[in-house]
Design a protein around this motif. Structure first.
Motif, PDB file in Angstrom:
ATOM      1  N   LEU A  47       0.826  -1.216   0.000  1.00  0.00           N
ATOM      2  CA  LEU A  47       0.000   0.000   0.000  1.00  0.00           C
ATOM      3  C   LEU A  47       0.857   1.260   0.000  1.00  0.00           C
ATOM      4  CD1 LEU A  47      -3.015  -0.490   2.450  1.00  0.00           C
ATOM      5  CD2 LEU A  47      -3.097  -0.034  -0.004  1.00  0.00           C
ATOM      6  N   ASP A  48       1.982   1.219   0.715  1.00  0.00           N
ATOM      7  CA  ASP A  48       2.854   2.381   0.804  1.00  0.00           C
ATOM      8  C   ASP A  48       4.305   1.927   0.682  1.00  0.00           C
ATOM      9  OD1 ASP A  48       4.257   4.649   1.287  1.00  0.00           O
ATOM     10  OD2 ASP A  48       3.266   5.162   3.175  1.00  0.00           O
ATOM     11  N   PRO A  49       4.833   1.860  -0.551  1.00  0.00           N
ATOM     12  CA  PRO A  49       6.201   1.359  -0.767  1.00  0.00           C
ATOM     13  C   PRO A  49       7.287   2.267  -0.194  1.00  0.00           C
ATOM     14  CG  PRO A  49       4.902   1.292  -2.803  1.00  0.00           C
ATOM     15  CD  PRO A  49       4.132   2.118  -1.822  1.00  0.00           C
ATOM     16  N   THR A  50       6.910   3.454   0.327  1.00  0.00           N
ATOM     17  CA  THR A  50       7.909   4.348   0.927  1.00  0.00           C
ATOM     18  C   THR A  50       7.922   4.259   2.454  1.00  0.00           C
ATOM     19  OG1 THR A  50       6.430   6.267   1.155  1.00  0.00           O
ATOM     20  CG2 THR A  50       7.518   5.965  -0.972  1.00  0.00           C
ATOM     21  N   PHE A  51       7.147   3.358   3.039  1.00  0.00           N
ATOM     22  CA  PHE A  51       6.977   3.268   4.490  1.00  0.00           C
ATOM     23  C   PHE A  51       8.092   2.384   5.068  1.00  0.00           C
ATOM     24  CE2 PHE A  51       3.430   2.274   7.849  1.00  0.00           C
ATOM     25  CZ  PHE A  51       4.225   2.847   8.830  1.00  0.00           C
ATOM     26  N   ALA A  52       9.192   3.020   5.458  1.00  0.00           N
ATOM     27  CA  ALA A  52      10.393   2.273   5.869  1.00  0.00           C
ATOM     28  C   ALA A  52      10.128   1.359   7.064  1.00  0.00           C
ATOM     29  CB  ALA A  52      11.522   3.244   6.183  1.00  0.00           C
ATOM     30  N   ARG A  53       9.378   1.852   8.048  1.00  0.00           N
ATOM     31  CA  ARG A  53       9.130   1.032   9.243  1.00  0.00           C
ATOM     32  C   ARG A  53       8.324  -0.226   8.911  1.00  0.00           C
ATOM     33  NH1 ARG A  53      10.588   3.159  14.207  1.00  0.00           N
ATOM     34  NH2 ARG A  53      10.961   5.411  14.174  1.00  0.00           N
ATOM     35  N   ALA A  54       7.503  -0.166   7.897  1.00  0.00           N
ATOM     36  CA  ALA A  54       6.749  -1.358   7.507  1.00  0.00           C
ATOM     37  C   ALA A  54       7.691  -2.451   7.005  1.00  0.00           C
ATOM     38  CB  ALA A  54       5.715  -1.008   6.445  1.00  0.00           C
ATOM     39  N   TYR A  55       8.770  -2.034   6.328  1.00  0.00           N
ATOM     40  CA  TYR A  55       9.762  -3.025   5.881  1.00  0.00           C
ATOM     41  C   TYR A  55      10.512  -3.617   7.078  1.00  0.00           C
ATOM     42  CZ  TYR A  55       9.006  -1.636   1.040  1.00  0.00           C
ATOM     43  OH  TYR A  55       8.441  -1.403  -0.191  1.00  0.00           O
ATOM     44  N   VAL A  56      10.800  -2.779   8.080  1.00  0.00           N
ATOM     45  CA  VAL A  56      11.421  -3.300   9.299  1.00  0.00           C
ATOM     46  C   VAL A  56      10.486  -4.320   9.951  1.00  0.00           C
ATOM     47  CG1 VAL A  56      12.273  -2.760  11.610  1.00  0.00           C
ATOM     48  CG2 VAL A  56      12.791  -1.226   9.715  1.00  0.00           C
ATOM     49  N   GLY A  57       9.202  -3.979  10.066  1.00  0.00           N
ATOM     50  CA  GLY A  57       8.225  -4.899  10.648  1.00  0.00           C
ATOM     51  C   GLY A  57       8.135  -6.204   9.874  1.00  0.00           C
ATOM     52  N   LEU A  58       8.162  -6.097   8.535  1.00  0.00           N
ATOM     53  CA  LEU A  58       8.099  -7.298   7.706  1.00  0.00           C
ATOM     54  C   LEU A  58       9.304  -8.195   7.984  1.00  0.00           C
ATOM     55  CD1 LEU A  58       6.965  -9.031   5.422  1.00  0.00           C
ATOM     56  CD2 LEU A  58       8.092  -7.502   3.785  1.00  0.00           C
ATOM     57  N   GLY A  59      10.488  -7.586   8.022  1.00  0.00           N
ATOM     58  CA  GLY A  59      11.688  -8.376   8.301  1.00  0.00           C
ATOM     59  C   GLY A  59      11.638  -9.018   9.680  1.00  0.00           C
ATOM     60  N   GLN A  60      11.183  -8.259  10.677  1.00  0.00           N
ATOM     61  CA  GLN A  60      11.075  -8.803  12.042  1.00  0.00           C
ATOM     62  C   GLN A  60      10.083  -9.959  12.087  1.00  0.00           C
ATOM     63  OE1 GLN A  60      10.029  -5.091  13.936  1.00  0.00           O
ATOM     64  NE2 GLN A  60      12.036  -4.891  14.908  1.00  0.00           N
ATOM     65  N   ALA A  61       8.985  -9.818  11.369  1.00  0.00           N
ATOM     66  CA  ALA A  61       7.973 -10.881  11.361  1.00  0.00           C
ATOM     67  C   ALA A  61       8.507 -12.143  10.685  1.00  0.00           C
ATOM     68  CB  ALA A  61       6.706 -10.393  10.664  1.00  0.00           C
ATOM     69  N   LEU A  62       9.277 -11.977   9.614  1.00  0.00           N
ATOM     70  CA  LEU A  62       9.865 -13.139   8.935  1.00  0.00           C
ATOM     71  C   LEU A  62      10.864 -13.848   9.856  1.00  0.00           C
ATOM     72  CD1 LEU A  62      10.387 -11.502   5.440  1.00  0.00           C
ATOM     73  CD2 LEU A  62       8.866 -13.434   5.915  1.00  0.00           C
ATOM     74  N   MET A  63      11.628 -13.066  10.615  1.00  0.00           N
ATOM     75  CA  MET A  63      12.559 -13.665  11.581  1.00  0.00           C
ATOM     76  C   MET A  63      11.795 -14.403  12.681  1.00  0.00           C
ATOM     77  SD  MET A  63      15.814 -12.721  10.856  1.00  0.00           S
ATOM     78  CE  MET A  63      16.705 -12.451  12.385  1.00  0.00           C
ATOM     79  N   ALA A  64      10.717 -13.765  13.161  1.00  0.00           N
ATOM     80  CA  ALA A  64       9.902 -14.398  14.203  1.00  0.00           C
ATOM     81  C   ALA A  64       9.254 -15.679  13.688  1.00  0.00           C
ATOM     82  CB  ALA A  64       8.831 -13.422  14.690  1.00  0.00           C
ATOM     83  N   GLN A  65       8.881 -15.682  12.408  1.00  0.00           N
ATOM     84  CA  GLN A  65       8.272 -16.869  11.803  1.00  0.00           C
ATOM     85  C   GLN A  65       9.217 -18.065  11.911  1.00  0.00           C
ATOM     86  OE1 GLN A  65       7.268 -16.397   7.598  1.00  0.00           O
ATOM     87  NE2 GLN A  65       5.253 -17.236   8.011  1.00  0.00           N
ATOM     88  N   MET A  66      10.493 -17.829  11.641  1.00  0.00           N
ATOM     89  CA  MET A  66      11.478 -18.912  11.773  1.00  0.00           C
ATOM     90  C   MET A  66      11.566 -19.381  13.218  1.00  0.00           C
ATOM     91  SD  MET A  66      14.741 -18.139   9.302  1.00  0.00           S
ATOM     92  CE  MET A  66      15.020 -16.434   9.799  1.00  0.00           C
ATOM     93  N   GLY A  67      11.647 -18.437  14.151  1.00  0.00           N
ATOM     94  CA  GLY A  67      11.808 -18.795  15.558  1.00  0.00           C
ATOM     95  C   GLY A  67      10.603 -19.508  16.126  1.00  0.00           C
ATOM     96  N   LEU A  68       9.419 -18.998  15.821  1.00  0.00           N
ATOM     97  CA  LEU A  68       8.200 -19.549  16.417  1.00  0.00           C
ATOM     98  C   LEU A  68       7.848 -20.921  15.851  1.00  0.00           C
ATOM     99  CD1 LEU A  68       6.010 -16.335  16.584  1.00  0.00           C
ATOM    100  CD2 LEU A  68       6.673 -17.734  18.533  1.00  0.00           C
ATOM    101  N   LEU A  69       8.115 -21.119  14.570  1.00  0.00           N
ATOM    102  CA  LEU A  69       7.750 -22.389  13.944  1.00  0.00           C
ATOM    103  C   LEU A  69       8.907 -23.391  13.968  1.00  0.00           C
ATOM    104  CD1 LEU A  69       5.611 -21.079  10.939  1.00  0.00           C
ATOM    105  CD2 LEU A  69       4.878 -21.738  13.239  1.00  0.00           C
ATOM    106  N   GLY A  70      10.055 -22.935  14.523  1.00  0.00           N
ATOM    107  CA  GLY A  70      11.180 -23.853  14.693  1.00  0.00           C
ATOM    108  C   GLY A  70      11.798 -24.300  13.390  1.00  0.00           C
TER     109      GLY A  70
END
Length: 240
Positions: A47-70
């Motif tokens: 929706l907003d390709p200039t929203f830098a914090r959204a990219y940080v959130g996306l990266g954090q969520a992808l990292m959490a996905q690895m950790g939570l699902l083992g």
């Protein structure tokens, strides 16, 4: 800017709402919610390709996905790294993105300056001090790690995640079961559905106090909140 946009860029409110919802789910750190969390951040970046914090959130969520699902996934790790790179392209002063890049940097000599740069740019980012504390602990600099956690807790005294991290470090440094359990119970008083706290207290009651029935009660609560978590299921099996 404060929302991680380039200067003079307007904030897309729909993207911002998706981002805030993603942040709420990410803070809960539940395997049951993580796929949706990734999708919320991904939609915010579309929706907003200039929203830098959204990219940080996306990266954090992808990292959490690895950790939570083992799962250890080079593909998810690469996607997370690209998201952090994109955030810094959009806003090179975004300290959170520097810290996340540090977390993905395997060489500690290269990682430490990234942590320091991130904290210099975001001196009030409590979670950043927690990540740096984890790095210091892994480098066997336990005293420095505890100092960083204390600084983080001064910034965000209501954070449940920081209480859990502080509790874990205290247990490792001084085997202080009572102080550990007190911090975890404080986290649960703030959020009774915090799965990580329920599991951490269950493990402590089982492993260090021999209170198996008490531990089982905490595990039942954790499983009810996050039935998808492989870690919770495995710990519950061991305790039962």
């Amino acid at each position: 800017t404060s929302h991680g946009h380039p200067a003079n860029a307007k904030i897309n409110l729909d993207a911002y709402q998706l981002y805030m919802r993603g942040q709420q789910l990410l803070a809960g750190f539940r395997a049951t919610d993580i796929d949706r969390t990734v999708e919320l951040f991904r939609r915010a970046t579309i929706l907003d390709p200039t929203f830098a914090r959204a990219y940080v959130g996306l990266g954090q969520a992808l990292m959490a996905q690895m950790g939570l699902l083992g799962v250890e996934s080079p593909d998810l790790r690469t996607k997370a790294a690209k998201a952090f790179d994109r955030a810094l392209e959009l806003n090179p002063t975004l300290g959170q993105a520097w810290i996340e890049q540090a977390r993905l940097t395997p060489d500690p000599v290269k990682a430490e300056p990234l942590y320091r740069r991130g904290l210099e740019l975001a001196p009030n980012y409590a979670l950043g001090y927690s990540h740096y504390a984890e790095f210091l602990f892994n480098e066997t600099r336990v005293g420095e790690a505890i100092d960083m956690i204390r600084r983080a807790r001064d910034i965000d005294p209501l954070s449940t995640e920081l209480r859990l991290h502080h509790a874990g470090l205290l247990m490792i440094e001084s085997s202080d079961v009572a102080a550990h359990d007190q911090l975890v119970r404080e986290a649960l008083a703030i959020d009774p559905t915090l799965v990580a706290a329920l599991a951490q207290l269950a493990f402590s009651r089982w492993e260090f106090s021999g209170e198996s029935a008490d531990a089982a009660r905490f595990m039942e609560r954790a499983i009810a909140v996050d039935p998808r978590s492989p870690f919770i299921r495995e710990l519950g099996r061991d305790i039962y």
